[in-house]
Design a protein around this motif. Sequence first.
Motif, PDB file in Angstrom:
ATOM      1  N   LYS B  70       5.965  24.541  45.424  1.00 16.21           N
ATOM      2  CA  LYS B  70       7.130  23.406  45.852  1.00 16.21           C
ATOM      3  C   LYS B  70       7.088  23.385  47.485  1.00 16.21           C
ATOM      4  O   LYS B  70       7.190  22.375  48.128  1.00 16.21           O
ATOM      5  N   ARG B  71       7.269  24.526  48.071  1.00 13.93           N
ATOM      6  CA  ARG B  71       7.365  24.912  49.314  1.00 13.93           C
ATOM      7  C   ARG B  71       6.078  24.191  50.196  1.00 13.93           C
ATOM      8  O   ARG B  71       6.123  23.614  51.031  1.00 13.93           O
ATOM      9  N   GLN B  73       3.950  22.005  48.758  1.00  9.10           N
ATOM     10  CA  GLN B  73       3.518  20.854  48.708  1.00  9.10           C
ATOM     11  C   GLN B  73       4.605  20.099  49.705  1.00  9.10           C
ATOM     12  O   GLN B  73       3.914  19.118  50.227  1.00  9.10           O
ATOM     13  N   ALA B  74       5.429  20.543  49.995  1.00  4.22           N
ATOM     14  CA  ALA B  74       6.559  19.854  51.156  1.00  4.22           C
ATOM     15  C   ALA B  74       5.750  19.984  52.496  1.00  4.22           C
ATOM     16  O   ALA B  74       6.185  19.035  53.345  1.00  4.22           O
ATOM     17  N   GLU B  75       4.670  20.930  52.643  1.00  8.01           N
ATOM     18  CA  GLU B  75       4.265  20.962  53.756  1.00  8.01           C
ATOM     19  C   GLU B  75       2.549  20.450  53.575  1.00  8.01           C
ATOM     20  O   GLU B  75       1.694  20.657  54.375  1.00  8.01           O
ATOM     21  N   GLU B  78      -0.599  23.405  48.812  1.00  8.71           N
ATOM     22  CA  GLU B  78      -0.530  23.697  47.441  1.00  8.71           C
ATOM     23  C   GLU B  78      -0.538  25.043  47.235  1.00  8.71           C
ATOM     24  O   GLU B  78      -1.355  25.632  48.136  1.00  8.71           O
TER      25      GLU B  78
END
Lengths: 150, 116
Positions: B70-71, B73-75, B78
């Motif tokens: 999730k971290r 993906q926030a950037e 993946e």
Amino acid sequence: MTSENRPDEPARPAEPSADGSGGFPPAVDLAFDSGMLSVLRTHVHAHACRAGMPGDQAADVVLAVHELAANAISHGGKTRRLRLWDMAGALRCQVDDGDPPAPSDPALLSWLPDPHGHGLWVVRQIADQMRIASGPRGTRVTVTFNARGE
Amino acid sequence: MMPGTTFPVEMVSGVPVVTTPEHVDITNAEGLRAALAESAGRGPGRLVVDMSRTEFCDTAGLHALVAAHKRAQAEGGEVRLVVTGLAVQRIFAITGLDDMIRSFPSLHEALTQRPS
């Protein structure tokens, strides 16, 4: 858990009761901590195979019992125990965390909130029967896995 | 064991690769989290976790991987996994996380497959 005989059924062989008293004794009965999880998985795998489970099912059972044991460790109780009973075509596993309530007065919950997330959910996907007795001083989870044919 | 040795991190083709040991569970999930957090700092977004030596993973391990994914993906990136063990594939399938985090049968494929 008591066995119920319908009148038209032959008497069943003795079953372990949910707390292990009566019936027959567990094949494995050990206190464990986090350092023993690998040993615990080895025991469970061996008894799952002994129950006649194919390899992939035995692996699922190992995962489920590990998750119960991991929950018991995470809850921080001083005493955790694993018991395994070899049944005909099935394996029953029981994990105690702390000091569960006596069987004569079970505070049965059909669902325990799992603060660490998803461990109990995984167990529910894999186990055929699951019973939880939870009291102020401890929790006992008893699960039964029926061997699937190849 | 120190997290640095249990979960070695190396850069391969500019991508941080965290290697996991034979089992990933509550006994070492915190070490995995630390290695994943450190790896995220080495290059935003993409991260490979090489689980090819891992034969057992529990939900504690999954949680650490999902948090890292999730971290990433926030950037805009993946986490990609290298998974070969059957029990590891199985827990991802049981939980449905195989739909969330992509896994590959080899490190090479995890590093070279184009993003979907």
